[in-house]
Design a protein around this motif. Structure first.
Motif: not given
Lengths: 454, 250
Positions: A379, A388-389, A392-393, A395-397, B46, B49-51, B54-55, B57-58
């Protein structure tokens, strides 16, 4: 797009066949379970095997030189191939210089990986695969679908049709024993006519320079005893330090692969037979690259038993060809992206991270952790696309903001309740599953009510 | 002892009654439970799925939110495994992470730990198919993984259920095969995911299961969704829901 999911969907279009494939491989997994359970020391053996391999890989240069020295001492010739091209040209040159036009080959995933057959065939050399399963897929013009059971995806009736067409066996023959006899009859002449035998290598022993090939059909011995020239193709990771390390692996290999206590034949070669030649080709083809990667180095411990394929619930229900790679299944999904990340980017995602592969692996490769590690890398390198990127960004936000998360959750549930059923059934969840009943209040809303009420 | 209830995002949003059931069970033991309202998600979707970024950060967020509790209890083996097994690679080892790993428990494991093996007073006269969550089994090592040749570790979910009056368990041909949920896998590999789920349902039904139970709501949502679409008479319940229902009917 090179996508596992679409090929797996095509495989699943035939539900009956998918079930048959799953049961055939689960049967092998059950045989492995019974064989493993007979050894109370099973887990200790796995530990030992993993540690021996880890140790060998940590000093691979030293062991390779020791192996070469001892193999030369025993009278073998040793060659080094940096990549697939070098292996192919090397083997071709050896055959050409001796005027060889007919070769018998016993199963080797390495030569499959390097494309040796097509290379030699394009140069007018006949190559006959002599394992029954390999021969079947060769005659069908297909790659193997499994690293130990190359024709596991083919039913015996289909083998009957193939042999009828290719070898003139009676039409409608589907008895496995008789089909095997037909293949043996056909192969026997080819063994006798062959001018060289090519084999893979299961283990190389550094302290003796010997090589070991494990097989079940006797074709390795016939293919190396009849022709005067034996070329053994060996990945550089196949080494063990000492002869006394071998039993650890021999006990694990057959039990893990097929549930046998040991393969029918364990052939040891120390130098050429009298009057013959033995050439050992040591092949890198990306292995030293993997060796330098902390995350994936341990994948080089693999002894190609296939147990992770047999146990993988996804492999069993998608078939080896759905991976579109030389090595399918969990270990393939770790090794193949290292060779070509773009082409094999979907493989590490063809997995539920159930972890069965790692628990079944006789050399304790942490396969599901490596598959997870690949996902992150693929990724990050952009192989899975920008959408996808972005998702993901986003969702994280949202997930970093509890109130926004709660508000969007409530909105989503409200919309979900109002969405007509036909729309819900049009998405990837709803095509086969009902959406869960969407509650009016989330847990946090319930909690807040309780807090404010009391 | 300060106890935090960690309610995974999808339980919070889609099956809040599992969180409520967990809360009741914990409070039933006389424990005082808090729900830190800043919590959202551990980052597993996250990460898987490869993030990674982001993971990560959480994960840091999780460490902040749950820093001051003696126990962090969660009705999901999978999310507990993310925190106690996967965070290490994400945020690096530290005393702060070690403390969180030490203190985070899957609900059933925590209940067994608290009760010291005392049987529950409850009645559940049904045949239950206990679906082993892969992450309970092969990450948290709760229960026997069929691949390993060693004395199986205790399975707290089975232990709790087995103490209920009237309960029986469906015998399965494949006791620990994955249901095929796998997060985004359920969507991206829809065909294989569906087939895996249907195969699990067939196994449970052949064993006579009326109720499908698990430590993970995610597996259950997938299996229940497949079963409901086909109108199969199977109720999917988290172990905590079963325990609460059993206590109420005792």
């Amino acid at each position: 797009m090179n996508d596992h999911a679409s090929r797996a969907a095509a495989f699943n279009a035939d539900a009956e066949r998918t079930g048959w494939h799953d049961r055939a491989l689960w049967h092998v997994r059950e045989r492995r379970d019974r064989a493993a359970a007979q050894l109370p020391e099973w887990e200790a053996l796995r530990d030992a095997a993993g540690e021996i391999k880890a140790h060998t890989l940590s000093q691979l240069d030293l062991y390779l030189e020791r192996f070469e020295q001892n193999a030369l001492q025993a009278g073998a010739s040793v060659h080094w191939a940096r990549d697939a091209d070098e292996l192919c040209s090397l083997v071709h040159a050896l055959l050409e210089s001796r005027g060889v036009s007919k070769v018998v080959k016993s199963k080797s995933m390495l030569t499959e990986e390097c494309g040796l057959n097509p290379h030699l065939e394009a140069r007018g050399i006949e190559v006959v695969d002599t394992d029954l399963g390999e021969r079947i897929v060769q005659l069908r013009g297909e790659p193997p679908s499994h690293i130990v059971l190359p024709a596991i995806h083919i039913k015996k009736e289909e083998v009957g049709e193939l042999f009828h067409r290719e070898m003139g066996s009676p039409e409608g023959l589907d008895d496995p024993t008789r089909l095997t006899e037909v293949a043996r009859g056909d192969l026997r002449q080819r063994f006798l006519a062959a001018e060289a035998g090519i084999t893979g290598v299961n283990f190389g022993v550094a302290e003796t320079g010997g090589i070991v090939v494990c097989s079940n059909e006797g074709n390795v011995d016939l293919g190396t005893a009849l022709p005067p020239l034996h070329i053994a193709c060996m990945g550089i990771e196949k080494l063990v330090p000492r002869e006394r390390d071998l039993p650890v692996f021999l006990r694990l290999l057959a039990r893990s692969a097929t549930g046998q206590a040991i393969t029918s034949y364990t052939s040891h070669f120390h130098g050429p037979r009298p009057g013959g030649e033995l050439h050992i080709v040591l092949v890198d083809n990306g292995r030293s690259q993997l060796l330098s990667s902390e995350a994936f180095e341990s994948a080089l411990r693999c002894i190609r038993c296939g147990a992770c394929l047999n146990t993988c619930p996804v492999y069993r229900r998608s078939g080896g060809h759905s991976y579109a790679s030389v090595i399918p299944g969990p270990i393939g999904s770790v090794l193949e992206p290292a060779r070509d990340a773009e082409a094999h980017a979907s493989l590490p995602f063809a997995c539920t991270l159930c972890g069965s592969c790692g628990d079944v692996c006789p050399v304790k490769i942490p396969l599901s952790q490596q598959l997870l590690a690949w996902r992150g890398r693929l990724v990050e390198r952009g192989h899975l696309g920008a959408t996808r990127r972005f998702a993901q960004r986003f969702a994280a936000a949202v997930l970093a903001r509890p109130r926004l998360y709660a508000a969007l959750g409530a909105l989503g549930r409200a919309l979900g309740r109002r969405t007509p059923a036909f729309l819900l059934r049009a998405n990837a969840w709803g095509r086969s599953r009902e959406l869960p009943e969407l509650p009016h209040r989330s847990f946090r809303a319930e909690w807040a009510r309780r807090r404010d009420g009391s | 002892m300060r106890i935090a209830l960690f309610v995974p995002c999808y339980v919070d949003q889609l099956r809040p009654r599992v969180g409520m059931a967990a809360l009741r069970l914990l409070e039933g033991l006389g424990l005082e439970v808090e729900f830190p309202e800043a919590q959202t998600c551990c980052g597993q979707p996250l990460l898987n799925s490869g993030g990674r970024r982001e993971a990560c950060r959480l994960a840091h967020r999780f460490l902040d939110v749950f820093a001051n509790y003696d126990r962090i209890v969660c009705p999901s083996a999978s999310c507990v495994a993310t925190v106690t097994r996967r965070y290490r690679e994400l945020v690096g080892e530290s005393p702060r992470l070690a403390a969180i790993e030490e203190r985070t428990r899957e609900l059933c494991a925590f209940l067994v730990e608290q009760q010291g093996g005392q049987p529950l007073a409850g009645r559940f006269p049904h045949r239950v198919g206990l679906h082993a969550s892969c992450h309970a089994l092969r990450e948290l090592r709760q229960g026997a993984a069929s691949e390993l040749v060693q004395p199986p570790p205790a399975d707290p979910a089975r232990q709790l259920l087995a103490s209920l009056e009237g309960i029986s368990f469906a015998e399965l041909r494949r006791g620990d095969e994955c249901c095929g949920f796998g997060g985004a896998f359920a969507l991206e590999e829809e065909a294989v995911s569906r087939r895996m789920g249907l195969d699990r349902l067939a196994d449970h039904r052949a064993g006579g299961a009326e109720v499908l139970a698990s430590t993970d709501v995610s597996c259950l949502l997938h299996l229940e969704g497949l079963a409901r679409r086909r109108s199969l008479p199977l109720r999917a319940m988290h172990v905590a829901e079963i325990l609460v229902e059993a206590l109420d009917s005792a």
